[in-house]
Design a protein around this motif. Structure first.
Motif, short mmCIF file in Angstrom:
data_model
loop_
_atom_site.label_atom_id
_atom_site.label_comp_id
_atom_site.label_asym_id
_atom_site.label_seq_id
_atom_site.Cartn_x
_atom_site.Cartn_y
_atom_site.Cartn_z
N ALA A 10 45.18 -50.90 4.39
CA ALA A 10 44.35 -49.77 4.83
C ALA A 10 43.20 -50.27 5.71
CB ALA A 10 43.80 -49.02 3.62
N GLY A 11 42.61 -51.41 5.36
CA GLY A 11 41.53 -51.97 6.17
C GLY A 11 42.01 -52.34 7.57
N VAL A 12 43.19 -52.94 7.64
CA VAL A 12 43.74 -53.33 8.94
C VAL A 12 44.08 -52.09 9.77
CG1 VAL A 12 45.72 -54.43 10.08
CG2 VAL A 12 44.56 -55.59 8.19
N ILE A 13 44.71 -51.11 9.14
CA ILE A 13 45.06 -49.88 9.87
C ILE A 13 43.79 -49.15 10.32
CG2 ILE A 13 46.08 -47.58 9.63
CD1 ILE A 13 48.24 -48.90 7.85
N GLY A 14 42.84 -49.00 9.41
CA GLY A 14 41.58 -48.32 9.76
C GLY A 14 40.81 -49.06 10.83
N GLY A 15 40.69 -50.38 10.68
CA GLY A 15 39.98 -51.18 11.68
C GLY A 15 40.67 -51.13 13.03
N SER A 16 42.00 -51.22 13.03
CA SER A 16 42.76 -51.15 14.28
C SER A 16 42.60 -49.79 14.95
CB SER A 16 44.25 -51.41 14.01
OG SER A 16 44.44 -52.72 13.54
N ALA A 17 42.56 -48.73 14.14
CA ALA A 17 42.38 -47.39 14.70
C ALA A 17 41.01 -47.25 15.37
CB ALA A 17 42.55 -46.33 13.60
N VAL A 18 39.99 -47.79 14.73
CA VAL A 18 38.64 -47.73 15.32
C VAL A 18 38.61 -48.52 16.63
CG1 VAL A 18 36.23 -48.45 15.00
CG2 VAL A 18 37.45 -47.29 13.14
N ILE A 19 39.21 -49.72 16.61
CA ILE A 19 39.26 -50.53 17.83
C ILE A 19 39.98 -49.76 18.93
CG2 ILE A 19 40.27 -52.60 18.87
CD1 ILE A 19 39.71 -54.01 16.13
N TRP A 20 41.13 -49.19 18.61
CA TRP A 20 41.90 -48.45 19.60
C TRP A 20 41.11 -47.28 20.17
CZ3 TRP A 20 43.91 -43.43 19.68
CH2 TRP A 20 44.82 -43.18 20.72
N VAL A 25 37.83 -45.09 24.83
CA VAL A 25 36.57 -44.66 25.44
C VAL A 25 36.23 -45.61 26.59
CG1 VAL A 25 34.08 -44.41 25.06
CG2 VAL A 25 35.70 -43.55 23.35
N GLY A 26 36.40 -46.90 26.37
CA GLY A 26 36.14 -47.88 27.42
C GLY A 26 37.03 -47.68 28.62
N TYR A 27 38.31 -47.39 28.38
CA TYR A 27 39.24 -47.17 29.50
C TYR A 27 38.88 -45.90 30.27
CZ TYR A 27 42.05 -50.76 27.23
OH TYR A 27 42.48 -51.92 26.66
N MET A 28 38.31 -44.90 29.57
CA MET A 28 37.87 -43.70 30.28
C MET A 28 36.62 -44.00 31.12
SD MET A 28 38.49 -40.48 27.72
CE MET A 28 38.06 -41.20 26.16
N ALA A 55 32.60 -53.35 30.96
CA ALA A 55 33.87 -52.96 30.32
C ALA A 55 34.23 -53.95 29.22
CB ALA A 55 34.98 -52.89 31.36
N PHE A 56 34.01 -55.22 29.48
CA PHE A 56 34.27 -56.23 28.44
C PHE A 56 33.32 -56.06 27.27
CE2 PHE A 56 36.24 -58.67 32.00
CZ PHE A 56 37.49 -58.83 31.43
N VAL A 57 32.09 -55.68 27.54
CA VAL A 57 31.11 -55.46 26.46
C VAL A 57 31.56 -54.29 25.58
CG1 VAL A 57 28.72 -54.79 25.96
CG2 VAL A 57 29.20 -56.52 27.72
N VAL A 58 32.09 -53.25 26.18
CA VAL A 58 32.62 -52.12 25.40
C VAL A 58 33.75 -52.59 24.49
CG1 VAL A 58 33.84 -49.90 25.55
CG2 VAL A 58 31.92 -50.36 27.07
N ILE A 59 34.62 -53.45 24.99
CA ILE A 59 35.72 -53.96 24.18
C ILE A 59 35.19 -54.83 23.04
CG2 ILE A 59 37.82 -55.37 24.21
CD1 ILE A 59 38.05 -52.67 25.71
N LEU A 60 34.21 -55.65 23.31
CA LEU A 60 33.61 -56.47 22.24
C LEU A 60 32.97 -55.57 21.17
CD1 LEU A 60 32.00 -59.35 24.34
CD2 LEU A 60 34.03 -59.49 22.86
N PHE A 61 32.33 -54.50 21.61
CA PHE A 61 31.76 -53.53 20.67
C PHE A 61 32.88 -52.92 19.81
CE2 PHE A 61 30.61 -49.11 19.67
CZ PHE A 61 29.48 -49.34 18.87
N ALA A 62 34.01 -52.62 20.43
CA ALA A 62 35.15 -52.06 19.70
C ALA A 62 35.64 -53.04 18.65
CB ALA A 62 36.27 -51.70 20.66
N TYR A 63 35.76 -54.31 19.00
CA TYR A 63 36.23 -55.32 18.04
C TYR A 63 35.27 -55.45 16.86
CZ TYR A 63 39.42 -57.00 21.72
OH TYR A 63 40.39 -57.11 22.68
N ALA A 64 33.97 -55.49 17.16
CA ALA A 64 32.97 -55.63 16.10
C ALA A 64 32.96 -54.40 15.19
CB ALA A 64 31.58 -55.85 16.71
N THR A 65 32.97 -53.22 15.79
CA THR A 65 32.93 -51.99 15.01
C THR A 65 34.20 -51.80 14.19
OG1 THR A 65 31.54 -51.02 16.73
CG2 THR A 65 32.54 -49.49 15.15
#
Length: 131
Positions: A10-20, A25-28, A55-65
């Protein structure tokens, strides 16, 4: 034992969903060129040279969050900090595979691999301390 396995899943699925979601948002915010073939390694290599730092900073934010959320979810279900750390390791593994498949700037690679485990820990700790 089953509860802890489910906690990590569940943690992996939830974390992956948040990253995605945050990556979307970053791609938009920073769309790639129209008609780009993301399956072509040469196109991806050229694109990575043109992507703005923001754009890379947004992706890093996604990974952290996402790692934080995954750790929080894992501890909420499994009730052990180890579940958050295992979740972080799995998300890190996914991140490393991504880094191997798509070329990224060195600075991004170094920072991204350092984000997953600390943020999964912080997410788990945030849930752990609320008990």
């Amino acid at each position: 034992m089953l509860r802890r396995v489910l906690a990590v899943i569940a943690g992996v699925i939830g974390g992956s969903a948040v990253i995605w979601l945050l990556e979307m948002v970053g791609y938009m915010m920073f769309p790639g060129p129209e008609g780009m073939d993301t399956a072509d390694p040469e196109s991806m290599r050229l694109l990575m040279k043109e992507v703005p730092v923001a754009a890379f900073v947004v992706i890093l934010f996604a990974y952290a969050t996402g790692s934080f959320a995954g750790g929080w979810i894992a501890v909420a279900i499994g009730e052990k900090m180890r579940d958050a750390m295992i979740t972080g390791v799995v998300l890190l593994g996914f991140g490393i595979v991504n880094l191997m498949l798509v070329p990224h700037p060195l600075w991004f690679t170094l920072i991204s691999v350092l984000l997953y485990l600390p943020f999964a820990y912080l997410g788990g700790k945030a849930k752990w301390e609320k008990k």
